[in-house]
Structure formats: structure tokens, C-alpha cells
Design a protein around this motif. Sequence first.
Motif, PDB file in Angstrom:
ATOM      1  N   ALA A  34     -62.569  66.701 -75.623  1.00  0.00           N
ATOM      2  CA  ALA A  34     -61.758  67.871 -75.941  1.00  0.00           C
ATOM      3  C   ALA A  34     -62.380  69.085 -75.268  1.00  0.00           C
ATOM      4  N   ASN A  35     -61.555  69.864 -74.584  1.00  0.00           N
ATOM      5  CA  ASN A  35     -62.008  71.076 -73.912  1.00  0.00           C
ATOM      6  C   ASN A  35     -61.095  72.229 -74.280  1.00  0.00           C
ATOM      7  N   LEU A  36     -61.665  73.420 -74.370  1.00  0.00           N
ATOM      8  CA  LEU A  36     -60.860  74.622 -74.560  1.00  0.00           C
ATOM      9  C   LEU A  36     -60.440  75.129 -73.194  1.00  0.00           C
ATOM     10  N   THR A  37     -59.181  75.537 -73.071  1.00  0.00           N
ATOM     11  CA  THR A  37     -58.682  76.055 -71.802  1.00  0.00           C
ATOM     12  C   THR A  37     -58.810  77.573 -71.783  1.00  0.00           C
ATOM     13  N   VAL A  38     -58.650  78.147 -70.611  1.00  0.00           N
ATOM     14  CA  VAL A  38     -58.781  79.592 -70.432  1.00  0.00           C
ATOM     15  C   VAL A  38     -57.787  80.357 -71.290  1.00  0.00           C
ATOM     16  N   ASP A  39     -56.587  79.793 -71.477  1.00  0.00           N
ATOM     17  CA  ASP A  39     -55.547  80.482 -72.242  1.00  0.00           C
ATOM     18  C   ASP A  39     -55.627  80.208 -73.741  1.00  0.00           C
ATOM     19  N   GLY A  40     -56.726  79.596 -74.211  1.00  0.00           N
ATOM     20  CA  GLY A  40     -56.911  79.364 -75.638  1.00  0.00           C
ATOM     21  C   GLY A  40     -56.363  78.041 -76.128  1.00  0.00           C
ATOM     22  N   GLY A  41     -55.917  77.176 -75.228  1.00  0.00           N
ATOM     23  CA  GLY A  41     -55.386  75.876 -75.611  1.00  0.00           C
ATOM     24  C   GLY A  41     -56.492  74.840 -75.751  1.00  0.00           C
ATOM     25  N   ILE A  42     -56.094  73.675 -76.199  1.00  0.00           N
ATOM     26  CA  ILE A  42     -57.008  72.548 -76.319  1.00  0.00           C
ATOM     27  C   ILE A  42     -56.502  71.447 -75.415  1.00  0.00           C
TER      28      ILE A  42
END
Length: 81
Positions: A34-42
Amino acid sequence: MNLLIAKWGDSLAVRIPAEYLHHAGMSEGDQIQANLTVDGGICLHPGNWDRKAFLKEIAQTRDRMPMTDSVIDELRREARY
């Protein structure tokens, strides 16, 4: 697709539809990253990510896409200088 976050013991959980897991090549008991994306997504990826399978899927997706005008050309036509 909208999914519901629910309580699971002392944690929160999201149920992922079986169709999504099958398409991603995952099943019960598999580990995922699981990674957090730049736009706040998962973003979720199979723990045993197969680069060749991913490239094959991307190629198949690209082949199914219709050829249209270049987005850059369209932006240039609409640009206001």
C-alpha cells in the motif's frame, strides 16, 4: 465503485470486490503493498508484482484504445498566447 470503510476489530477495513482481486492477480492470503499517492489517495499493488504481466496488460489496454488527435495538438490549437 464506492466502497464502505467498516470497523474490523480495533482497525478499519475495506472490502475489495473479488472481481478486482482476480483482475489484479490477487487472492485471499496474498500480501499487498500500500502506498500513498501525491493527491492523497491509496494505491494497492500485489506484493509479488510481475513487471512482464503488467507490461502485457498495458499493451493490451493500449491496443484497445481508439486513435484520436494528440492531446498536445489539441491544447496548442486552443492555447491563448
